[in-house]
Design a protein around this motif. Structure first.
Motif, PDB file in Angstrom:
ATOM      1  N   GLY A 545       0.671  -1.292   0.189  1.00  0.00           N
ATOM      2  CA  GLY A 545      -0.254  -0.236   0.006  1.00  0.00           C
ATOM      3  C   GLY A 545       0.950   0.810  -0.073  1.00  0.00           C
ATOM      4  O   GLY A 545       0.020   2.309   0.953  1.00  0.00           O
ATOM      5  N   LEU A 568      -4.552   3.035  -5.540  1.00  0.00           N
ATOM      6  CA  LEU A 568      -4.484   2.070  -3.881  1.00  0.00           C
ATOM      7  C   LEU A 568      -3.844   3.076  -3.427  1.00  0.00           C
ATOM      8  O   LEU A 568      -4.503   3.286  -1.804  1.00  0.00           O
ATOM      9  CB  LEU A 568      -3.159   0.761  -4.359  1.00  0.00           C
ATOM     10  N   HIS A 569      -2.952   3.480  -3.508  1.00  0.00           N
ATOM     11  CA  HIS A 569      -2.364   4.351  -2.524  1.00  0.00           C
ATOM     12  C   HIS A 569      -3.573   5.710  -1.664  1.00  0.00           C
ATOM     13  O   HIS A 569      -3.630   5.909  -0.682  1.00  0.00           O
ATOM     14  CB  HIS A 569      -1.678   5.201  -3.022  1.00  0.00           C
ATOM     15  N   VAL A 572      -5.446   3.454   0.818  1.00  0.00           N
ATOM     16  CA  VAL A 572      -5.420   3.160   2.118  1.00  0.00           C
ATOM     17  C   VAL A 572      -3.834   4.025   2.638  1.00  0.00           C
ATOM     18  O   VAL A 572      -3.311   3.650   2.938  1.00  0.00           O
ATOM     19  CB  VAL A 572      -4.888   1.921   1.689  1.00  0.00           C
TER      20      VAL A 572
END
Length: 612
Positions: A545, A568-569, A572
Motif C-alpha cells: 500500500g 490504491l495509495h 489506504v
C-alpha cells in the motif's frame, strides 16, 4: 536456586544467570549455548560465570523479582575486579518479564551480553526468528543461506528499524523489546542451514554503562510475526509514540496532498570528484551531468498536461556545486542551472501545478571543502581523532556533530526564504538510516540518545516552517517526525539493497507503522527493481500500500504502473495494515488487509494482482 511466582508464571533461576519459566504446560529455558558476559575495551570477553554470584529475591507493588550481583569479575592485570548487577521482575498485570542491567561507572566495559535467548524446552525444529531488519524478515531455523548481524550490534539503523526481535514455533513464542534502544542491539549468527543464535547486547555510552538498560520480554502461547507487530504497535502507542499521518496532518496539512501522489525524484547537477570512491573510472562521462531548472520546469509541466494531478517532487543536486557537494554550505543555488531565479521559478511552477516540492539536503556528511568547514565542529572519537571518508561525490569529508546541525538548517532555509524560495519540505539525508553518532569533543559532547534528539530537532524545524519532512529510511526513533522516507525495502545479500533474500521477506515495519509514514517503492522489474531475488517492485508497492516512483519522462508502461499504485495509495495511505499472510506454501501468493477493509492480493509467479 531461587524461585518467584507472578501472573501465570513460575520462574526458577540459577546463580549463573540461567532461568526456567513454567507457563501452563509450556516450559521456557535459557539457551544452553549462550554465554553471558562482559566485553572489554581491549576486545577480550569475560563470562559472568567467572565471577562470584549472589542471587536474591525482590518484591515490589507490581510483582516479584530477582537480582543477580556478579562480584569480582576478573579484569586485565592492574585493574580492579568489576561488580555488575542485573534484575528480572515479573509484571503481574501484563505477565511481561522486565530485565534491567543496573548502571555502573567503569570505563573499561565495551558491552554486556545479557540476558540469554529463551527457547522452549522441547522446541520444534520448525522454529522461526523474527527480525526487524529493514522492512522485515523471517529466518527459519533451517534457512539454507548464511545470515549475519553487524558489529557492533545496534538498533536504530538498517539492521534494526525497530528495537525488538522475536521467535516463534507451533508451541509458542516470545518477543523482546529494548525499552532503552539507543545503545542496544542484537547479535545474529545463522550459518547456512542453521541454527540461528541471537545475542542481546548492551553497548557502552561515552565509555560507560551509566544508566539502567531495560528489556521487556513478552511470552505468547500462540503467535506469529503479525501478533508481534501488533503487540509492538500497542506498546509504542501506550508510550505516546506511533504518531499517525492523520495526527501529523493536523500540524502539516500539506501531507494530505501526498495521499495518492506519485514521487518524482529528479536532479539538477551531478559532479563527482576524482578522489571520491564513487567516481566511475570505466565510464567517465557518467561523472558529470547538468539539467537546468527551466528544463525540469518544462518536464513537470508536460507531466501535468499528460494528466498527472498529484505529485511529490524531490530535487537533488540543486546546490551550488551539485549533489552531495560542499555540505552544509550549499548556497547559492546552482548558477549554471539558472541560479536562485531558476529555482524560484521551478518551485513556483510546482505550486501552480498543485505538486508538492521538496529539496534534498544533508547535515551529517561534513565536506572539508565547504566554505565554513571547521574541523572543531566535526565528530570526535575517544582518542581525539576525527573520523571521515572519501566515498561520495564531494570527496573528503568528516561528520558534523548533530548537536550543531540545527543551526546550519536554520541558517540555510532562512537564506533561501530571503531569495524568495520557500519549498514545501526538505529531505535531510542519512539522519534516518545511519547509526547514531557519539561525540567526545569536550566543547560539544554527545551521546547516541542525544544524537537522536538532535536529528529530530532538525526534522521538527522543517515540519514547523515548511510542512513535509523526509529522510532516507524509517527508523522507530524518527517515524514520529517524518511524513515520508526515500524507501523501506527488504534486506538482501550480498548487499542490503540488491541480491537474494535474507530469509523470508515480510512487512514487519508496515504492520506497525503503515498509517504513520508514507513509503515510496521502485516500480521496476527484475534486476532494476532492487527487490529480493529481482521480484517485481510494482507488486511489492501494491502489497505494501505504498507510493510509487515515477520518472520525470516516463514510458507508457511506467505511467500506467504509477497510476495503478497511486489509485490504491489514495485508498489506504492513512490506514493501518492489519494483516499480512502467505496464501500458499510457495510464498509467491501474498495478501495484505488494511483497516478500512481494502484487501490486496499479489502473485509474484504470475505477475498478477487485485485489490478492493
Amino acid at each position: 536456586m531461587h524461585q518467584i511466582v507472578g501472573a501465570d508464571l513460575r520462574i526458577c533461576a540459577e546463580a549463573d544467570g540461567s532461568i526456567k519459566i513454567n507457563r501452563g504446560n509450556v516450559v521456557w529455558v535459557s539457551r544452553k549455548d549462550h554465554v553471558s558476559g562482559v566485553e572489554l575495551t581491549d576486545g577480550s570477553f569475560v563470562p559472568l560465570s567467572a565471577a562470584k554470584t549472589r542471587l536474591e529475591t525482590l518484591t515490589c507493588g507490581t510483582g516479584e523479582g530477582l537480582r543477580w550481583t556478579w562480584e569480582g569479575i576478573p579484569m586485565p592485570e592492574g585493574q580492579e575486579p568489576l561488580c555488575l548487577a542485573g534484575e528480572l521482575r515479573i509484571e503481574n498485570e501484563s505477565g511481561n518479564l522486565l530485565f534491567t542491567l543496573l548502571p555502573i561507572r567503569d570505563g573499561i566495559l565495551k558491552a554486556v551480553h545479557w540476558p540469554a535467548e529463551l527457547q522452549l524446552s522441547e522446541e520444534s525444529s520448525e522454529g522461526c526468528t523474527v527480525l526487524p531488519m529493514m522492512q522485515g524478515v523471517l529466518l527459519p531455523d533451517h534457512w539454507p543461506g548464511e545470515v549475519k548481524g553487524i558489529e557492533p550490534p545496534c538498533f536504530l539503523e538498517r539492521h534494526g528499524y525497530m528495537p525488538w526481535v522475536g521467535r516463534y514455533c507451533e508451541k509458542g513464542g516470545w518477543m523482546a523489546i529494548a525499552e532503552t534502544p539507543w545503545d542496544a542491539g542484537y547479535g545474529l549468527e545463522h550459518p547456512a542451514g542453521g541454527p540461528t543464535r541471537l545475542d542481546w547486547v548492551w553497548q557502552e555510552s561515552m565509555g560507560y554503562l551509566s544508566y539502567g538498560r531495560r528489556l521487556r520480554m513478552i511470552l505468547f502461547s500462540k503467535c506469529d510475526y503479525v501478533t508481534m507487530c501488533k503487540e509492538y504497535r500497542s506498546y509504542i502507542r501506550e508510550k505516546g509514540s506511533g504518531r499517525t499521518l492523520r495526527e501529523k496532518v493536523e500540524r502539516s496539512p500539506k501531507i494530505l496532498d501526498l495521499f495518492g501522489a506519485s514521487v518524482i525524484h529528479t536532479e539538477i547537477r551531478y559532479e563527482a570528484k576524482k578522489e571520491a570512491a564513487c567516481y566511475d573510472w570505466e565510464n567517465p562521462e557518467k561523472n558529470s551531468r547538468l539539467t537546468t531548472f527551466e528544463e525540469r520546469r518544462k518536464q513537470l509541466k508536460a507531466l501535468h498536461d499528460r494528466g498527472l494531478e498529484k505529485a511529490y517532487v524531490h530535487l537533488d543536486g540543486w546546490g551550488k556545486a551539485g549533489y552531495d557537494r560542499e555540505h552544509p554550505d550549499i548556497l547559492p543555488p546552482c548558477e549554471e542551472a539558472g541560479g536562485a531565479e531558476g529555482l524560484r521559478k521551478l518551485s513556483g511552477e510546482c505550486r501552480a501545478l498543485g505538486y508538492r516540492f521538496a529539496l534534498h539536503d544533508q547535515y551529517r556528511d561534513y565536506y572539508t571543502d565547504a566554505d565554513t568547514y571547521d574541523q572543531s565542529q566535526a565528530v570526535m572519537l575517544p582518542d581525539g581523532s576525527r573520523p571521515g571518508e572519501c566515498t561520495w561525490t564531494g570527496g573528503k569529508q568528516s561528520y558534523l556533530c548533530a548537536g550543531l546541525a540545527s543551526s546550519y538548517v536554520r541558517r540555510n532555509y532562512r537564506r533561501l526564504e530571503k531569495m524568495g524560495i520557500c519549498p514545501d519540505g526538505a529531505y535531510l539525508d542519512v539522519f534516518s538510516v545511519m547509526r547514531l553518532d557519539e561525540c567526545f569533543d569536550p566543547m560539544h559532547p554527545m551521546t547516541r540518545r542525544e544524537c537522536s534528539e538532535y536529528r529530530n530537532e532538525c526534522f521538527h524545524y522543517i515540519e514547523e516552517h515548511y510542512g513535509i519532512v523526509s529522510s532516507e529510511e524509517p527508523l522507530s526513533n524518527t517515524v514520529d517526525s517524518l511524513a515520508l522516507c526515500h524507501h523501506a525495502p527488504y534486506p538482501t545479500s550480498p548487499t542490503l539493497a540488491r541480491g537474494y533474500a535474507r530469509g523470508i521477506p515480510v512487512p514487519l515495519f508496515n504492520l506497525v507503522y503503515h498509517d504513520c509514514i508514507l513509503t515510496p517503492w521502485n516500480l521496476a522489474e527484475g534486476e532494476e527493481s532492487v527487490m529480493p531475488d529481482g521480484k517485481s517492485g510494482f507488486l511489492y508497492a501494491l502489497l505494501n500500500g505504498g507510493m510509487g516512483y515515477l520518472p520525470i519522462e516516463p514510458s507508457d508502461e511506467e505511467w500506467e504502473k504509477a497510476g495503478i499504485v497511486a489509485r490504491l495509495h489514495s485508498l489506504v495511505a492513512d490506514q493501518e495494515m492489519v494483516l499480512h499472510e502467505f496464501m500458499d506454501g510457495t510464498g509467491e501468493r501474498q495478501k495484505t488487509v488494511f483497516a478500512n477493509g481494502i484487501t490486496v492480493e499479489v502473485d509474484f509467479m504470475k505477475g498478477s494482482y487485485r485489490f478492493g
